[in-house]
Design a protein around this motif. Structure first.
Motif, PDB file in Angstrom:
ATOM      1  N   GLY A 116       0.824  -1.200   0.000  1.00 24.74           N
ATOM      2  CA  GLY A 116       0.000   0.000   0.000  1.00 24.74           C
ATOM      3  C   GLY A 116       0.861   1.254   0.000  1.00 24.74           C
ATOM      4  O   GLY A 116       2.086   1.197   0.175  1.00 24.74           O
ATOM      5  N   MET A 117       0.211   2.402  -0.212  1.00 28.27           N
ATOM      6  CA  MET A 117       0.933   3.669  -0.202  1.00 28.27           C
ATOM      7  C   MET A 117       0.103   4.740   0.495  1.00 28.27           C
ATOM      8  O   MET A 117      -1.103   4.834   0.285  1.00 28.27           O
ATOM      9  N   LEU A 118       0.767   5.508   1.340  1.00 27.01           N
ATOM     10  CA  LEU A 118       0.161   6.670   1.975  1.00 27.01           C
ATOM     11  C   LEU A 118       0.750   7.922   1.346  1.00 27.01           C
ATOM     12  O   LEU A 118       1.965   8.027   1.181  1.00 27.01           O
ATOM     13  N   GLN A 119      -0.121   8.852   0.982  1.00 23.86           N
ATOM     14  CA  GLN A 119       0.350  10.100   0.390  1.00 23.86           C
ATOM     15  C   GLN A 119      -0.466  11.269   0.906  1.00 23.86           C
ATOM     16  O   GLN A 119      -1.641  11.128   1.214  1.00 23.86           O
ATOM     17  N   GLN A 120       0.173  12.395   0.990  1.00 20.95           N
ATOM     18  CA  GLN A 120      -0.544  13.646   1.200  1.00 20.95           C
ATOM     19  C   GLN A 120      -0.578  14.350  -0.146  1.00 20.95           C
ATOM     20  O   GLN A 120       0.343  14.214  -0.957  1.00 20.95           O
ATOM     21  N   TYR A 121      -1.665  15.075  -0.389  1.00 24.15           N
ATOM     22  CA  TYR A 121      -1.762  15.848  -1.625  1.00 24.15           C
ATOM     23  C   TYR A 121      -2.046  17.304  -1.269  1.00 24.15           C
ATOM     24  O   TYR A 121      -2.698  17.613  -0.285  1.00 24.15           O
ATOM     25  N   ILE A 122      -1.510  18.176  -2.105  1.00 27.45           N
ATOM     26  CA  ILE A 122      -1.729  19.606  -1.964  1.00 27.45           C
ATOM     27  C   ILE A 122      -2.206  20.132  -3.309  1.00 27.45           C
ATOM     28  O   ILE A 122      -1.549  19.898  -4.333  1.00 27.45           O
ATOM     29  N   LEU A 123      -3.354  20.792  -3.299  1.00 20.07           N
ATOM     30  CA  LEU A 123      -3.908  21.406  -4.503  1.00 20.07           C
ATOM     31  C   LEU A 123      -3.931  22.916  -4.299  1.00 20.07           C
ATOM     32  O   LEU A 123      -4.752  23.423  -3.543  1.00 20.07           O
ATOM     33  N   PRO A 124      -3.015  23.648  -4.944  1.00  9.09           N
ATOM     34  CA  PRO A 124      -2.958  25.100  -4.767  1.00  9.09           C
ATOM     35  C   PRO A 124      -3.907  25.834  -5.714  1.00  9.09           C
ATOM     36  O   PRO A 124      -4.426  25.239  -6.664  1.00  9.09           O
ATOM     37  N   LYS A 125      -4.120  27.085  -5.448  1.00  6.46           N
ATOM     38  CA  LYS A 125      -4.863  27.983  -6.343  1.00  6.46           C
ATOM     39  C   LYS A 125      -6.187  27.368  -6.797  1.00  6.46           C
ATOM     40  O   LYS A 125      -6.495  27.314  -7.986  1.00  6.46           O
ATOM     41  N   THR A 126      -6.959  26.914  -5.849  1.00  4.72           N
ATOM     42  CA  THR A 126      -8.195  26.193  -6.167  1.00  4.72           C
ATOM     43  C   THR A 126      -9.246  27.070  -6.844  1.00  4.72           C
ATOM     44  O   THR A 126     -10.223  26.539  -7.370  1.00  4.72           O
ATOM     45  N   GLU A 127      -9.044  28.385  -6.845  1.00  5.64           N
ATOM     46  CA  GLU A 127      -9.993  29.249  -7.555  1.00  5.64           C
ATOM     47  C   GLU A 127     -10.013  28.913  -9.047  1.00  5.64           C
ATOM     48  O   GLU A 127     -10.972  29.225  -9.750  1.00  5.64           O
ATOM     49  N   LYS A 128      -8.972  28.224  -9.547  1.00  3.27           N
ATOM     50  CA  LYS A 128      -8.929  27.803 -10.952  1.00  3.27           C
ATOM     51  C   LYS A 128      -9.638  26.463 -11.166  1.00  3.27           C
ATOM     52  O   LYS A 128      -9.772  26.010 -12.293  1.00  3.27           O
ATOM     53  N   GLY A 129     -10.054  25.813 -10.076  1.00  5.85           N
ATOM     54  CA  GLY A 129     -10.700  24.503 -10.149  1.00  5.85           C
ATOM     55  C   GLY A 129      -9.911  23.481  -9.348  1.00  5.85           C
ATOM     56  O   GLY A 129      -8.806  23.760  -8.875  1.00  5.85           O
ATOM     57  N   ILE A 130     -10.489  22.287  -9.207  1.00  5.70           N
ATOM     58  CA  ILE A 130      -9.868  21.248  -8.370  1.00  5.70           C
ATOM     59  C   ILE A 130      -9.295  20.111  -9.216  1.00  5.70           C
ATOM     60  O   ILE A 130      -8.101  19.868  -9.223  1.00  5.70           O
ATOM     61  N   VAL A 131     -10.164  19.381  -9.918  1.00  5.91           N
ATOM     62  CA  VAL A 131      -9.712  18.200 -10.655  1.00  5.91           C
ATOM     63  C   VAL A 131     -10.678  17.887 -11.795  1.00  5.91           C
ATOM     64  O   VAL A 131     -11.885  18.125 -11.684  1.00  5.91           O
TER      65      VAL A 131
END
Length: 147
Positions: A116-131
């Motif tokens: 398995g894998m554990l990861q943290q994610y960071i999404l900057p500048k979300t005013e442009k959208g998420i995913v």
């Protein structure tokens, strides 16, 4: 006869990983192959415009191809996995790796078949959208090239 320890390799794998946060909620099957558990750590707001979370990919689990309008940063906190940017070779990820996924570039990430894998994610500048979620990663893409 079936060996009980062979029936439940995930439990042994989970015991080896250093879980800092709760597993959270199971990710939707529309966006993941296998089981990926996610918990938000910093919710989006108009001050920071950043989303931070933690994901646990069970062995063999992976995201679909996807892209983020402002990119994504991954911090691998335990386990082993993969990351691939469309058109580039698949990369192996391990504890301590930091990956910068460029803005609007298709990529995927997930655990290795046996760990398995554990990861943290960071999404900057979300005013442009998420995913934007795209197609599932094929088994051939996941396994990678044998060359």
């Amino acid at each position: 006869m079936i060996n009980c320890s062979a029936q439940n390799p995930l439990k042994a794998d989970q015991n080896k990983l250093n879980f800092i946060f709760p597993k959270g909620k199971l990710g939707p099957v529309e966006n993941f192959t296998g089981k990926a558990w996610s918990i938000g750590l910093v919710e989006n707001d108009s001050i920071y415009n950043t989303v931070i979370g933690n994901v646990f990919f069970e062995p063999g689990a992976r995201s679909n191809w996807h892209r983020h309008p402002s990119g994504q940063i991954l911090i691998i906190t335990d386990g082993k996995g993969y990351h691939q940017i469309k058109g580039q070779p698949r990369q192996i990820l391990k504890k301590g790796d930091v990956v910068k996924c460029p803005p609007n570039v298709e990529h995927w990430h997930g655990a290795s078949p046996d760990t398995g894998m554990l990861q943290q994610y960071i999404l900057p500048k979300t005013e442009k959208g998420i995913v934007t979620w795209l197609n599932k990663v094929t088994d051939e893409e996941y396994i990678g090239s044998k060359k």
